[in-house]
Design a protein around this motif. Sequence first.
Motif, PDB file in Angstrom:
ATOM      1  N   ASP A 285      24.985 -14.783  12.901  1.00 11.43           N
ATOM      2  CA  ASP A 285      23.615 -14.250  12.831  1.00 11.43           C
ATOM      3  C   ASP A 285      22.611 -15.394  12.666  1.00 11.43           C
ATOM      4  O   ASP A 285      21.409 -15.167  12.752  1.00 11.43           O
TER       5      ASP A 285
ATOM      6  N   GLY B 297      22.590 -13.854  17.098  1.00 12.89           N
ATOM      7  CA  GLY B 297      23.529 -12.739  17.246  1.00 12.89           C
ATOM      8  C   GLY B 297      24.582 -13.062  18.294  1.00 12.89           C
ATOM      9  O   GLY B 297      24.437 -14.017  19.065  1.00 12.89           O
TER      10      GLY B 297
ATOM     11  N   ASN C  10      20.251  -4.902  20.475  1.00  8.74           N
ATOM     12  CA  ASN C  10      20.215  -6.350  20.219  1.00  8.74           C
ATOM     13  C   ASN C  10      20.414  -7.117  21.515  1.00  8.74           C
ATOM     14  O   ASN C  10      19.884  -8.208  21.704  1.00  8.74           O
TER      15      ASN C  10
ATOM     16  N   GLY D 249      25.280 -10.534  13.678  1.00 11.55           N
ATOM     17  CA  GLY D 249      23.811 -10.480  13.810  1.00 11.55           C
ATOM     18  C   GLY D 249      23.285  -9.058  13.895  1.00 11.55           C
ATOM     19  O   GLY D 249      23.868  -8.142  13.315  1.00 11.55           O
TER      20      GLY D 249
END
Length: 327
Positions: A39, A47, A77, A314
Motif C-alpha cells: 500500500d 496498491g 482501485n 492497498g
Amino acid sequence: MLFSGIPRVKLLEEETPIQHLNNVGSIMGNNNIFVKRDDLMPIGMGGNKIRCLEFWLGDAIQKKCDVLLVAGASVSNQCRLAAAAAAKIGMRCIILHSSNKPEKYNGNILLNKLMGTETIFLGEMDEYTRKEYTRKYADELREKGFKPYIIADDRVTGSLGYVNSALELVHQAESKNIDLKHVVICGSEGPTETGLLYGLCLFGNAFKVHVVSVEYEVSHLKKLVSGIFDGICEKLNLVPPRKIEDVAVFYDNYIGEGYAKPTEQSLEAVKLLAQKEAIFIENTYNSKVFAGMFDLVKKGVIDPNEAVCCYITGGIPALFKQADFFI
Ligand SMILES: *Cc1c(COP(=O)(O)O)cnc(C)c1O
C-alpha cells in the motif's frame, strides 16, 4: 533473465517495505508476524495493481496503443491506479464505471477527478454487461482511428507484476535475516495471487502460501489461478520446479456473506491494526485476509515459531466509502 523480451514500464523505483508487527504479534502470541506494505508506493496512493500495470502498460506501448480503457465499479482501485499510471507516463486513459454519476465525490472517484481522468458513468449493471460495453466502446474508438488497450483483459500479463514481487520478497527477507515460512495473500480475480505463487514456486524453497479468498469459492478460485499459472509458464517459457499444490493452501471460509460485505472478524481486524500498529486497511480485501491470517495464527496452523508475512495490497481510498461499517 526471467523477464527478458517482456516489455515493462517501471513505475516503482524501490522495494516496498517489510514491517514487523510487534504489537499485534505480542497479542497473538506470535512474535514473527510481518507485513509487506504494497500500500506504500509513490504514485496514486499505491496498491497491488501498480505492479500489474508495469506490465500492462509495457504491453500497451509495445502494441502501439494510444488510449487505456479501464472499467470497474465507482469504488474501483484498479480504475484509480490505471488513471494514476496513465497520468504519470502521459497517456490518455478513459474510465468506464458501472454506476450512475454520484452527487458527491469521495474515495477513489474523487482522486480520479483530481487527476482529470475522462470518466463515463454507464449506470448500474453487472460485471458481464460492463465487459460487453467496454468491448463495444473499444470498437467505437477503433472506428475513430484510435488504438485502445483494455487494462486487465490479459490477466497473465498483469500477473507478472507479482512474479516480480515474489522475487523482491524472497530477496528482502533474506537480506533482513527473516526466515520466512508462510506468506498470506488475498485471493480474488487471480493476477496477484497467481503471480506470487508462480514466483514462490520458482524461488521460495520452504514457503507455504495461504491464499485467502474474498470473492469466490475455492473450486472457482483454483480454476482461475491454474489457468493464469499455465499462462505464465507459457509466457516465460519456464515451468517452476514446484507446483501450485506443493505450496498453496486456499481458504474460502473468511468471505462471510459475500464480496465486500464485512464480517465481525474483518471489522475487528481493521480496528486492531489501526489501534495497535497505526496501519489502516480497507474492508473489501485486506480486512478479510487479516481476519484469516489471525485465525490461522490462533489455531496454530501458522506455527508461532515460524515467520509469516501478509501482503497489504492497498485500496485505502475505499475505506472512506465504508464509514457506515464502523458506526
Ligand atoms: C484488486 C485488488 C485485490 C485483488 O487482486 P487480484 O489480482 O484480483 O486478486 C486485492 N486488494 C486490493 C486492494 C485490490 O484493489
